[in-house]
Design an enzyme around this catalytic site. Sequence first.
Site, mmCIF file in Angstrom:
data_model
loop_
_atom_site.group_PDB
_atom_site.id
_atom_site.type_symbol
_atom_site.label_atom_id
_atom_site.label_comp_id
_atom_site.label_asym_id
_atom_site.label_seq_id
_atom_site.Cartn_x
_atom_site.Cartn_y
_atom_site.Cartn_z
ATOM 1 N N HIS A 1 14.200 42.669 2.406
ATOM 2 C CA HIS A 1 13.124 43.653 2.573
ATOM 3 C C HIS A 1 11.827 42.920 2.882
ATOM 4 O O HIS A 1 11.442 42.014 2.159
ATOM 5 C CB HIS A 1 12.926 44.471 1.296
ATOM 6 N N TYR B 1 6.509 52.318 -5.266
ATOM 7 C CA TYR B 1 5.948 52.318 -6.620
ATOM 8 C C TYR B 1 4.875 53.406 -6.647
ATOM 9 O O TYR B 1 3.885 53.306 -5.916
ATOM 10 C CB TYR B 1 5.301 50.971 -6.953
HETATM 11 C C1 PHB Z 1 15.403 48.061 -9.696
HETATM 12 O O1 PHB Z 1 15.889 48.225 -8.567
HETATM 13 O O2 PHB Z 1 16.087 48.261 -10.715
HETATM 14 C C2 PHB Z 1 13.997 47.624 -9.829
HETATM 15 C C3 PHB Z 1 13.277 47.306 -8.692
HETATM 16 C C4 PHB Z 1 11.946 46.920 -8.797
HETATM 17 C C5 PHB Z 1 11.347 46.845 -10.044
HETATM 18 C C6 PHB Z 1 12.074 47.141 -11.194
HETATM 19 C C7 PHB Z 1 13.403 47.531 -11.090
HETATM 20 O O3 PHB Z 1 10.041 46.486 -10.134
#
Ligand code: PHB
Length: 392
Positions: A72, A200
Amino acid sequence: MKTQVAIIGAGPSGLLLGQLLSQQGIDNVIIENRSAEYVLSRIRAGVLEAGTVELLREAGAGARMDREGHPHGGFAFSFDGRLERIDVHALTGKNVMVYGQTEVTRDLMDARTAAGSTTYYEAQDVQPHDFYSDKPRITFVHEGQENTLECAYIAGCDGYHGVARKSVPADAIKTLERVYPFGWLGVLSQTPPVTDELIYANHERGFALCSMRNPTLSRYYVQCTTDDKVENWSDQRFWDELRTRLPADVAADLVTGPTIEKSIAPLRSFVAEPMTFGRLFLVGDAAHIVPPTGAKGLNLAVSDVAVLYQILRGVLLDGRTELVARYSEVCLRRIWKAERFSWWMTSLLHKFSEDPFSQRMQLAELDYYTSSVAGRTTIAENYIGLPIESID
Ligand code: PHB
Ligand code: APR
Protein backbone atom coordinates in the site's frame (compact mmCIF):
# COMPACT_ATOMS: atom_id res chain seq x y z
CA MET A 1 20.02 -29.89 27.57
CA LYS A 2 22.03 -26.98 26.26
CA THR A 3 21.81 -24.25 23.62
CA GLN A 4 23.39 -20.88 22.82
CA VAL A 5 20.25 -18.72 22.91
CA ALA A 6 17.14 -19.81 24.84
CA ILE A 7 14.04 -18.03 23.57
CA ILE A 8 10.85 -17.82 25.65
CA GLY A 9 7.75 -17.42 23.45
CA ALA A 10 6.88 -18.42 19.86
CA GLY A 11 5.14 -15.20 18.83
CA PRO A 12 6.57 -13.17 15.95
CA SER A 13 9.47 -11.88 18.11
CA GLY A 14 10.70 -15.30 19.24
CA LEU A 15 10.21 -16.98 15.88
CA LEU A 16 11.93 -14.23 13.88
CA LEU A 17 14.88 -14.03 16.27
CA GLY A 18 15.22 -17.82 16.18
CA GLN A 19 15.12 -17.90 12.40
CA LEU A 20 17.79 -15.19 11.98
CA LEU A 21 20.07 -16.90 14.51
CA SER A 22 19.59 -20.35 12.94
CA GLN A 23 20.60 -18.92 9.57
CA GLN A 24 23.91 -17.83 11.14
CA GLY A 25 24.47 -21.27 12.63
CA ILE A 26 23.73 -19.98 16.16
CA ASP A 27 21.93 -22.72 18.07
CA ASN A 28 18.64 -21.71 19.69
CA VAL A 29 15.66 -23.35 21.37
CA ILE A 30 12.17 -21.84 21.71
CA ILE A 31 9.96 -22.63 24.70
CA GLU A 32 6.28 -21.68 24.26
CA ASN A 33 3.52 -22.34 26.77
CA ARG A 34 0.68 -22.65 24.22
CA SER A 35 0.17 -24.97 21.25
CA ALA A 36 1.19 -23.89 17.73
CA GLU A 37 -2.50 -24.01 16.72
CA TYR A 38 -3.43 -21.65 19.55
CA VAL A 39 -0.66 -19.20 18.61
CA LEU A 40 -1.95 -19.24 15.01
CA SER A 41 -5.57 -18.68 16.06
CA ARG A 42 -4.86 -15.20 17.46
CA ILE A 43 -5.99 -12.44 15.11
CA ARG A 44 -3.66 -9.47 15.35
CA ALA A 45 -2.67 -6.44 13.28
CA GLY A 46 -1.88 -6.43 9.59
CA VAL A 47 0.33 -3.55 8.44
CA LEU A 48 4.07 -4.22 7.99
CA GLU A 49 6.58 -1.37 7.81
CA ALA A 50 9.09 -1.41 4.94
CA GLY A 51 11.88 -2.44 7.37
CA THR A 52 9.78 -5.34 8.71
CA VAL A 53 9.22 -6.58 5.15
CA GLU A 54 12.98 -6.44 4.47
CA LEU A 55 13.88 -8.36 7.64
CA LEU A 56 11.31 -11.08 6.92
CA ARG A 57 12.86 -11.51 3.47
CA GLU A 58 16.35 -11.60 5.01
CA ALA A 59 15.13 -14.32 7.38
CA GLY A 60 14.05 -16.39 4.38
CA ALA A 61 10.39 -16.08 5.42
CA GLY A 62 9.21 -13.50 2.87
CA ALA A 63 8.23 -15.55 -0.18
CA ARG A 64 4.51 -15.99 0.57
CA MET A 65 4.28 -12.41 1.86
CA ASP A 66 5.68 -11.20 -1.47
CA ARG A 67 3.17 -13.35 -3.37
CA GLU A 68 0.05 -12.82 -1.28
CA GLY A 69 0.63 -9.55 0.61
CA HIS A 70 -0.63 -6.23 -0.67
CA PRO A 71 1.77 -3.26 -0.92
CA HIS A 72 0.00 0.00 0.00
CA GLY A 73 1.38 3.40 -1.02
CA GLY A 74 -0.86 5.41 1.30
CA PHE A 75 -3.83 5.64 3.65
CA ALA A 76 -6.51 8.23 4.42
CA PHE A 77 -7.79 10.25 7.36
CA SER A 78 -11.47 10.98 7.46
CA PHE A 79 -12.74 13.92 9.54
CA ASP A 80 -15.36 16.62 9.26
CA GLY A 81 -16.95 14.84 6.29
CA ARG A 82 -13.61 14.96 4.40
CA LEU A 83 -11.27 12.24 3.22
CA GLU A 84 -7.57 13.26 3.06
CA ARG A 85 -5.02 10.83 1.65
CA ILE A 86 -1.44 10.60 2.93
CA ASP A 87 0.67 9.56 -0.05
CA VAL A 88 3.23 7.56 1.93
CA HIS A 89 5.01 6.33 -1.19
CA ALA A 90 5.43 9.80 -2.73
CA LEU A 91 6.68 11.18 0.60
CA THR A 92 9.05 8.36 1.58
CA GLY A 93 9.68 6.33 -1.58
CA LYS A 94 8.40 3.20 0.20
CA ASN A 95 5.25 1.13 0.68
CA VAL A 96 3.83 -0.64 3.71
CA MET A 97 2.69 -4.24 3.22
CA VAL A 98 -0.79 -5.36 4.23
CA TYR A 99 -0.27 -8.97 5.38
CA GLY A 100 -1.72 -10.40 8.59
CA GLN A 101 0.46 -11.09 11.61
CA THR A 102 -1.09 -14.56 11.76
CA GLU A 103 0.33 -15.24 8.28
CA VAL A 104 3.74 -13.86 9.28
CA THR A 105 3.70 -16.22 12.26
CA ARG A 106 2.73 -19.20 10.09
CA ASP A 107 5.54 -18.44 7.59
CA LEU A 108 8.08 -18.17 10.42
CA MET A 109 6.89 -21.46 11.93
CA ASP A 110 7.24 -23.16 8.55
CA ALA A 111 10.74 -21.71 8.09
CA ARG A 112 11.71 -22.96 11.57
CA THR A 113 10.47 -26.45 10.78
CA ALA A 114 12.46 -26.42 7.53
CA ALA A 115 15.59 -25.27 9.40
CA GLY A 116 15.19 -28.16 11.85
CA SER A 117 15.41 -25.93 14.95
CA THR A 118 13.86 -27.10 18.22
CA THR A 119 10.63 -25.68 19.67
CA TYR A 120 8.85 -26.96 22.79
CA TYR A 121 5.15 -26.11 22.55
CA GLU A 122 2.72 -26.48 25.47
CA ALA A 123 5.56 -26.11 27.99
CA GLN A 124 4.47 -25.50 31.58
CA ASP A 125 6.05 -23.71 34.55
CA VAL A 126 8.57 -21.93 32.32
CA GLN A 127 11.05 -20.09 34.54
CA PRO A 128 14.32 -18.28 33.75
CA HIS A 129 17.08 -18.50 36.39
CA ASP A 130 20.56 -17.10 37.15
CA PHE A 131 20.59 -14.54 34.33
CA TYR A 132 22.90 -12.28 36.32
CA SER A 133 25.50 -15.09 36.22
CA ASP A 134 27.35 -16.40 33.16
CA LYS A 135 25.37 -19.67 33.39
CA PRO A 136 21.71 -18.77 32.87
CA ARG A 137 19.14 -21.53 32.50
CA ILE A 138 15.46 -22.08 31.99
CA THR A 139 13.45 -24.76 33.74
CA PHE A 140 10.15 -26.02 32.31
CA VAL A 141 7.88 -29.03 32.23
CA HIS A 142 7.15 -30.68 28.87
CA GLU A 143 4.95 -33.75 28.41
CA GLY A 144 5.08 -34.33 32.15
CA GLN A 145 8.87 -34.23 32.30
CA GLU A 146 10.95 -31.60 34.11
CA ASN A 147 13.69 -30.05 31.95
CA THR A 148 16.58 -27.66 32.39
CA LEU A 149 17.87 -25.74 29.38
CA GLU A 150 21.33 -24.24 29.91
CA CYS A 151 22.32 -21.35 27.64
CA ALA A 152 24.55 -18.34 27.11
CA TYR A 153 21.71 -15.80 26.74
CA ILE A 154 17.95 -15.70 27.28
CA ALA A 155 15.58 -13.77 25.02
CA GLY A 156 12.27 -12.99 26.75
CA CYS A 157 9.94 -12.89 23.73
CA ASP A 158 6.91 -13.93 25.77
CA GLY A 159 4.59 -10.95 25.36
CA TYR A 160 3.01 -8.58 27.85
CA HIS A 161 1.75 -11.34 30.18
CA GLY A 162 4.92 -13.44 29.99
CA VAL A 163 7.22 -14.69 32.71
CA ALA A 164 10.47 -12.98 31.63
CA ARG A 165 9.64 -9.42 32.76
CA LYS A 166 8.07 -10.77 35.96
CA SER A 167 11.30 -12.63 36.82
CA VAL A 168 13.33 -9.43 37.01
CA PRO A 169 13.99 -8.02 40.53
CA ALA A 170 11.51 -5.20 41.21
CA ASP A 171 14.21 -2.66 42.00
CA ALA A 172 15.99 -3.30 38.64
CA ILE A 173 13.07 -2.30 36.41
CA LYS A 174 10.88 0.75 35.93
CA THR A 175 7.59 0.67 34.04
CA LEU A 176 5.86 3.68 32.51
CA GLU A 177 2.26 3.47 31.45
CA ARG A 178 -0.80 5.24 30.10
CA VAL A 179 -4.22 3.60 29.97
CA TYR A 180 -6.74 5.20 27.60
CA PRO A 181 -10.39 5.60 28.58
CA PHE A 182 -11.75 3.52 25.67
CA GLY A 183 -11.27 0.29 23.71
CA TRP A 184 -11.57 -0.96 20.12
CA LEU A 185 -14.29 -3.31 19.00
CA GLY A 186 -12.88 -5.19 15.99
CA VAL A 187 -14.61 -7.40 13.46
CA LEU A 188 -13.34 -9.59 10.66
CA SER A 189 -15.75 -10.11 7.79
CA GLN A 190 -15.68 -12.07 4.56
CA THR A 191 -16.59 -8.99 2.49
CA PRO A 192 -14.60 -6.84 0.05
CA PRO A 193 -12.89 -3.87 1.80
CA VAL A 194 -14.78 -0.60 1.42
CA THR A 195 -11.72 1.07 -0.19
CA ASP A 196 -8.35 -0.10 -1.53
CA GLU A 197 -6.45 1.61 1.31
CA LEU A 198 -6.92 2.02 5.07
CA ILE A 199 -9.11 4.82 6.45
CA TYR A 200 -8.56 6.20 9.97
CA ALA A 201 -11.69 8.15 10.95
CA ASN A 202 -12.19 10.88 13.54
CA HIS A 203 -15.93 11.28 14.19
CA GLU A 204 -17.99 13.00 16.87
CA ARG A 205 -19.31 9.57 17.92
CA GLY A 206 -15.75 8.19 18.16
CA PHE A 207 -12.91 6.68 16.15
CA ALA A 208 -13.34 4.13 13.36
CA LEU A 209 -10.83 2.23 11.20
CA CYS A 210 -11.37 0.46 7.88
CA SER A 211 -8.64 -2.10 7.28
CA MET A 212 -8.33 -5.38 5.41
CA ARG A 213 -6.41 -8.59 4.95
CA ASN A 214 -7.09 -9.24 1.25
CA PRO A 215 -9.64 -8.34 -1.47
CA THR A 216 -12.31 -10.55 0.11
CA LEU A 217 -11.52 -10.15 3.82
CA SER A 218 -12.10 -6.91 5.71
CA ARG A 219 -11.05 -5.83 9.20
CA TYR A 220 -13.00 -2.96 10.77
CA TYR A 221 -12.87 -1.29 14.17
CA VAL A 222 -14.96 1.22 16.12
CA GLN A 223 -14.04 2.92 19.38
CA CYS A 224 -16.12 1.57 22.29
CA THR A 225 -16.15 1.99 26.07
CA THR A 226 -13.69 0.01 28.21
CA ASP A 227 -16.49 -1.92 29.94
CA ASP A 228 -18.36 -2.74 26.70
CA LYS A 229 -19.10 -6.38 25.78
CA VAL A 230 -19.18 -8.02 22.34
CA GLU A 231 -22.65 -9.37 23.26
CA ASN A 232 -23.89 -5.77 23.13
CA TRP A 233 -22.90 -5.56 19.46
CA SER A 234 -25.06 -7.39 16.97
CA ASP A 235 -23.64 -7.38 13.43
CA GLN A 236 -26.39 -4.92 12.48
CA ARG A 237 -25.44 -2.49 15.27
CA PHE A 238 -21.77 -2.71 14.32
CA TRP A 239 -22.35 -1.98 10.63
CA ASP A 240 -24.74 0.89 11.42
CA GLU A 241 -22.23 2.47 13.80
CA LEU A 242 -19.33 2.07 11.38
CA ARG A 243 -21.37 3.61 8.53
CA THR A 244 -22.30 6.59 10.71
CA ARG A 245 -18.63 7.30 11.44
CA LEU A 246 -17.53 7.33 7.77
CA PRO A 247 -17.98 10.03 5.11
CA ALA A 248 -21.33 9.54 3.31
CA ASP A 249 -19.84 8.52 -0.05
CA VAL A 250 -17.59 5.90 1.60
CA ALA A 251 -20.43 4.63 3.80
CA ALA A 252 -22.57 4.19 0.67
CA ASP A 253 -19.98 1.72 -0.70
CA LEU A 254 -19.69 -0.37 2.48
CA VAL A 255 -20.48 -4.02 1.79
CA THR A 256 -21.75 -5.72 4.93
CA GLY A 257 -22.17 -9.39 5.77
CA PRO A 258 -21.91 -11.83 8.65
CA THR A 259 -18.85 -11.22 10.84
CA ILE A 260 -16.37 -14.06 11.40
CA GLU A 261 -14.83 -12.69 14.57
CA LYS A 262 -15.65 -9.93 17.04
CA SER A 263 -13.49 -8.85 19.95
CA ILE A 264 -12.79 -5.91 22.22
CA ALA A 265 -9.27 -4.75 23.04
CA PRO A 266 -8.26 -2.11 25.60
CA LEU A 267 -5.77 0.58 24.55
CA ARG A 268 -2.60 1.23 26.50
CA SER A 269 0.93 2.58 26.22
CA PHE A 270 3.54 0.76 28.29
CA VAL A 271 7.35 0.73 28.39
CA ALA A 272 9.73 -1.18 30.67
CA GLU A 273 13.20 0.27 31.26
CA PRO A 274 15.84 -1.03 30.87
CA MET A 275 15.42 -4.04 28.56
CA THR A 276 18.55 -5.99 29.54
CA PHE A 277 19.11 -7.69 32.90
CA GLY A 278 22.47 -9.45 32.94
CA ARG A 279 22.06 -12.11 30.23
CA LEU A 280 18.28 -11.71 29.88
CA PHE A 281 16.88 -9.48 27.12
CA LEU A 282 13.24 -8.39 26.91
CA VAL A 283 11.98 -8.28 23.32
CA GLY A 284 8.72 -7.04 21.75
CA ASP A 285 5.50 -6.98 23.77
CA ALA A 286 7.37 -8.29 26.82
CA ALA A 287 8.98 -4.84 27.06
CA HIS A 288 6.44 -2.47 25.51
CA ILE A 289 2.86 -2.02 24.37
CA VAL A 290 1.49 0.64 22.03
CA PRO A 291 -2.15 1.47 21.31
CA PRO A 292 -2.88 0.01 17.84
CA THR A 293 -3.70 3.36 16.18
CA GLY A 294 -0.27 3.72 14.57
CA ALA A 295 0.01 0.03 13.51
CA LYS A 296 3.31 -0.18 15.40
CA GLY A 297 3.04 -3.19 17.79
CA LEU A 298 4.41 -5.94 15.56
CA ASN A 299 6.81 -3.59 13.78
CA LEU A 300 8.35 -2.48 17.05
CA ALA A 301 8.84 -6.10 18.09
CA VAL A 302 10.62 -6.70 14.77
CA SER A 303 12.95 -3.73 15.26
CA ASP A 304 13.93 -5.04 18.73
CA VAL A 305 14.71 -8.37 17.06
CA ALA A 306 16.80 -6.62 14.36
CA VAL A 307 18.94 -5.00 17.06
CA LEU A 308 19.26 -8.09 19.27
CA TYR A 309 20.14 -10.25 16.28
CA GLN A 310 23.03 -7.96 15.32
CA ILE A 311 24.26 -7.91 18.92
CA LEU A 312 24.07 -11.68 19.44
CA ARG A 313 25.81 -12.26 16.13
CA GLY A 314 28.66 -9.97 17.24
CA VAL A 315 28.85 -11.56 20.68
CA LEU A 316 28.54 -15.24 19.73
CA LEU A 317 30.40 -15.25 16.41
CA ASP A 318 33.04 -12.56 17.03
CA GLY A 319 33.37 -12.53 20.83
CA ARG A 320 32.31 -8.87 21.09
CA THR A 321 30.65 -9.19 24.53
CA GLU A 322 30.74 -5.41 25.03
CA LEU A 323 27.83 -5.11 22.56
CA VAL A 324 25.37 -6.56 25.13
CA ALA A 325 25.35 -3.22 26.96
CA ARG A 326 24.00 -1.42 23.88
CA TYR A 327 20.74 -3.35 23.38
CA SER A 328 18.50 -1.48 25.79
CA GLU A 329 19.69 2.00 24.91
CA VAL A 330 19.49 1.48 21.13
CA CYS A 331 16.03 -0.13 21.30
CA LEU A 332 14.54 2.39 23.72
CA ARG A 333 15.47 5.36 21.52
CA ARG A 334 13.32 3.98 18.71
CA ILE A 335 10.63 2.59 21.02
CA TRP A 336 9.94 5.97 22.61
CA LYS A 337 9.54 7.55 19.18
CA ALA A 338 7.07 4.83 18.14
CA GLU A 339 5.29 5.26 21.49
CA ARG A 340 5.04 8.98 20.72
CA PHE A 341 3.58 8.43 17.26
CA SER A 342 1.08 5.84 18.55
CA TRP A 343 0.03 8.13 21.42
CA TRP A 344 -0.29 11.07 19.02
CA MET A 345 -2.41 9.16 16.48
CA THR A 346 -4.58 7.93 19.36
CA SER A 347 -4.96 11.46 20.76
CA LEU A 348 -5.75 12.91 17.36
CA LEU A 349 -8.43 10.45 16.33
CA HIS A 350 -10.41 9.30 19.40
CA LYS A 351 -13.24 10.87 21.32
CA PHE A 352 -11.96 11.56 24.84
CA SER A 353 -14.86 13.66 26.15
CA GLU A 354 -17.83 15.79 25.16
CA ASP A 355 -15.66 18.92 25.38
CA PRO A 356 -16.22 20.89 22.13
CA PHE A 357 -12.92 22.78 22.46
CA SER A 358 -10.91 19.52 22.44
CA GLN A 359 -12.89 18.33 19.42
CA ARG A 360 -12.14 21.56 17.53
CA MET A 361 -8.44 21.18 18.39
CA GLN A 362 -8.42 17.66 16.88
CA LEU A 363 -10.11 18.91 13.70
CA ALA A 364 -7.74 21.87 13.41
CA GLU A 365 -4.77 19.54 13.90
CA LEU A 366 -6.06 17.13 11.24
CA ASP A 367 -6.75 20.02 8.85
CA TYR A 368 -3.28 21.49 9.46
CA TYR A 369 -1.28 18.25 9.21
CA THR A 370 -3.07 16.98 6.10
CA SER A 371 -2.84 20.29 4.23
CA SER A 372 0.86 20.95 4.88
CA VAL A 373 3.66 19.06 3.12
CA ALA A 374 5.65 19.17 6.35
CA GLY A 375 2.68 17.70 8.25
CA ARG A 376 2.05 14.93 5.74
CA THR A 377 5.76 14.13 5.65
CA THR A 378 6.09 13.68 9.40
CA ILE A 379 3.07 11.35 9.39
CA ALA A 380 4.37 9.37 6.40
CA GLU A 381 7.89 8.87 7.75
CA ASN A 382 6.56 7.60 11.07
CA TYR A 383 3.96 5.35 9.41
CA ILE A 384 6.51 3.75 7.07
CA GLY A 385 8.80 3.17 10.08
CA LEU A 386 11.72 5.15 11.50
CA PRO A 387 15.21 3.81 10.68
CA ILE A 388 16.58 0.88 12.67
CA GLU A 389 20.06 1.69 14.02
CA SER A 390 22.76 -0.65 12.89
CA ILE A 391 25.26 -1.96 15.42
CA ASP A 392 28.83 -1.64 14.22
C1 PHB B 1 -5.54 -4.10 11.30
O1 PHB B 1 -5.67 -4.34 10.08
O2 PHB B 1 -5.89 -4.94 12.14
C2 PHB B 1 -4.98 -2.81 11.73
C3 PHB B 1 -4.50 -1.92 10.79
C4 PHB B 1 -3.99 -0.69 11.18
C5 PHB B 1 -3.95 -0.36 12.52
C6 PHB B 1 -4.40 -1.26 13.48
C7 PHB B 1 -4.92 -2.49 13.09
O3 PHB B 1 -3.47 0.85 12.89
N1 APR C 1 6.24 -19.24 28.81
C1 APR C 1 6.38 -19.47 27.48
N2 APR C 1 5.75 -18.73 26.53
C2 APR C 1 4.94 -17.77 26.93
C3 APR C 1 4.75 -17.47 28.31
C4 APR C 1 5.43 -18.26 29.26
N3 APR C 1 5.30 -18.05 30.58
N4 APR C 1 3.89 -16.42 28.41
C5 APR C 1 3.54 -16.09 27.16
N5 APR C 1 4.16 -16.89 26.26
C6 APR C 1 4.04 -16.87 24.79
C7 APR C 1 2.65 -16.53 24.30
O1 APR C 1 1.79 -17.66 24.28
C8 APR C 1 2.94 -16.00 22.89
O2 APR C 1 2.90 -17.02 21.91
O3 APR C 1 4.87 -15.86 24.26
C9 APR C 1 4.35 -15.45 23.00
C10 APR C 1 4.37 -13.93 22.91
O4 APR C 1 3.92 -13.53 21.64
P1 APR C 1 3.22 -12.10 21.37
O5 APR C 1 2.31 -11.76 22.50
O6 APR C 1 2.66 -12.15 20.01
O7 APR C 1 4.44 -11.06 21.46
P2 APR C 1 5.61 -10.76 20.43
O8 APR C 1 6.17 -12.02 19.82
O9 APR C 1 6.53 -9.81 21.11
O10 APR C 1 4.88 -10.08 19.21
C11 APR C 1 4.77 -8.73 18.99
O11 APR C 1 3.28 -6.95 19.16
O12 APR C 1 1.56 -5.50 19.33
C12 APR C 1 1.90 -6.77 19.18
O13 APR C 1 0.20 -7.79 17.83
C13 APR C 1 1.53 -7.59 18.05
O14 APR C 1 1.53 -9.77 19.03
C14 APR C 1 2.32 -8.83 18.37
C15 APR C 1 3.38 -8.30 19.22
